[in-house]
Design a protein around this motif. Sequence first.
Motif, short mmCIF file in Angstrom:
data_model
loop_
_atom_site.label_atom_id
_atom_site.label_comp_id
_atom_site.label_asym_id
_atom_site.label_seq_id
_atom_site.Cartn_x
_atom_site.Cartn_y
_atom_site.Cartn_z
N ARG A 1 0.81 -1.21 0.00
CA ARG A 1 0.00 0.00 0.00
C ARG A 1 0.85 1.27 0.00
O ARG A 1 0.32 2.37 0.14
N VAL A 2 2.16 1.10 -0.08
CA VAL A 2 3.04 2.26 0.02
C VAL A 2 2.71 3.28 -1.08
O VAL A 2 2.42 2.92 -2.22
N ALA A 3 2.70 4.57 -0.69
CA ALA A 3 2.46 5.64 -1.68
C ALA A 3 3.75 5.84 -2.46
O ALA A 3 4.79 6.19 -1.86
N ILE A 4 3.71 5.61 -3.76
CA ILE A 4 4.94 5.49 -4.54
C ILE A 4 5.76 6.78 -4.54
O ILE A 4 6.96 6.77 -4.22
N ALA A 5 5.13 7.87 -4.91
CA ALA A 5 5.89 9.12 -5.08
C ALA A 5 6.58 9.56 -3.78
O ALA A 5 7.79 9.82 -3.80
N ILE B 1 9.55 7.14 -2.99
CA ILE B 1 10.76 7.31 -3.81
C ILE B 1 11.55 8.54 -3.37
O ILE B 1 12.78 8.53 -3.31
#
Lengths: 239, 419
Positions: free
Chosen positions: B408-412, B415
């Motif tokens: 579920r990690v928020a990608i932006a 990174i």
Amino acid sequence: MSDSAAGEDAPLIEVRDLERIYHQGEVEVRALRGINLKVERGEFTALAGPSGSGKTTLLNMIGCLDDPSSGEVRIEGERVSGMSRTQAAEYRLGHIGFVFQAYNLIPVLTAWENAEFVLLMQGVSREERHAILDPLFERVGLAEYKDRKPHEMSGGQQQRVAVVRALGSRPRIVLADEPTANLDSATSASLLDLMLELNRERGVTFVFSTHDEMVIERARRVIRLDSGRVVADERDEGA
Amino acid sequence: MIVRLALRNLLRNRWRSVLTSGGVALAVAMMIWTVSFLDGWMGAMVRGSTALDSLQVQIERADYVEEPVIYRSFAMTPQGLERLQGEAGVEAVSARVRLFGLLGDEQRSQVAQILGVDPQLEAQATPVEEAVVQGRWLSEQDIVDGPGEVVLGDRLARQLKAEVGDELVVFLEAADGSLGNDVFEVVGVVRTGTTIIDRQAAYVHLERARYLGALEGQVHEVVIGAADLSQAPALAQRLSPVIEEIVNDQEMAVRPWQEVLPSIAEMVELTGSSNAVMYLIIYLVASLGIMNTQRMSALERRREFGVLMAIGVSPRRLFWIVVLETVVLGVMGALLGVLLGAGLSLYHASAGLDLSIFSPQTSFSYMGVSFDERIYTAVELRTIVEPAVVMVVVSLLCGLWPATQSARVAIAPAISGRS
């Protein structure tokens, strides 16, 4: 007109009225304020602007890494904003390559494995993987470094592996977020030249964010952003 | 590549992986050994409790079970015993007359259980002959003229101050209401470790006891020795119709040791329940360790997970990468635990565990049953496989939460290192 029918004639990237609002506690931050732009196939485009101007946010929206608050992003006429996380992952796998500021290679994999990873997920055979990646490693001058892990390479070498990883998946677009920010000027120039040559040779569209003037000078199109708005769109007509 | 990635991720922080797998291994080994030990101990307790008196299946008249009075006997012929002996699962058979009377000489007397037995069958069915500490076991044939032979429990012998060669007299009320009496010569003394035998038993020849109790051709009980303790209820069920055919004029009770000695059966059952609680605690501790490791590992790699998803790894695939890592940790730990636990348990199954290091005594008594200072673990495939399999399943479950969080990690933000 349907998305698929529009694909052939539509711009490669089309951004319409894009807005992105973040909430930091009770404070509302408007990172993008109604961006409109189009990028055609084969362009080598820089998104320029100071820190906080919205370059990275815009790249994230184009790369389906984040959803806009309003507006939309279309790639080859297909609306990519608002896709589910799984749909977006599949889309990125097939269409978009990424180069990140901090290289972001998987530290436990070798240079070759990092580049090979995306092709494996695409289900590409072993022979084909070699056919795709061997020339790319040759091209970026890292044929001898395939078995090295990221920590055994310099920043410039790691970023070139990241370029191989991005191009190895045979994407329509390569999105690069401040690709030279962690590199010295000589290495930055060399990487930029490499990206330009690959853009010419392979016709891959590059869109990258930067605030480095040396990088901006090499771009054939510069879209300048400030406070979440496009303030200038300059093309090098002679390129 | 996914498997390679998972394995290399585990090797990335070797010490953490080794410690987590080591914890799992210790937990599995501990469970295997403890259960083997308790099974061994419980087995020894059941064997000790049933070996001499009830054996594994006991056959009596139903009304004798309710109230054991002398006249509630049944007819049992040598042919009937032979038939029982021939049934599948029956290892040994012995028929007994059980009389209660006063045993003693002119100086002192004690209430005793006079056990009329066939010396040969009783010695085959029980370890009574090996328990002789003075004199000898009953001879095969009774002496027709003169005093009969008697073998006493050692405490009874001490209370009567009787020694081998002494003569004792028995008085009791016979089945027909008459007063039965006889003279016996002490030919041996047994020390069995089973309190009731050592304190009260006086073994005599079956025919002599029948004569004494006016029970010609009768017995009070037939005891059956079975190879498998746990199969006693099934054996009892199989023997019921057989005994109905042999003894067709009485309502009979064929009871496994679990019914004859319910306290021991409850003890075994209680041990099973306490094992379950122990399992639960050990699994809980081990699972917290695994979950903590995987959660830490997942938190440290949020950026990497963001990158993986950016380059096209689907949330579902990322979920399985993290689960796979956890399962690999669990499998490695479980395998190591099996090696350790099974190795130690097998060693103690052959060499025994010397409990004399905890106590200077050479034997100890528990619930009226004496134990040797060595307890032998009981190792079964189930004892080894169960903890390992459950631990792998537990580790899989432990991986679900960190895996879900990772997917579920928020990608932006991940990174850019903002989350």
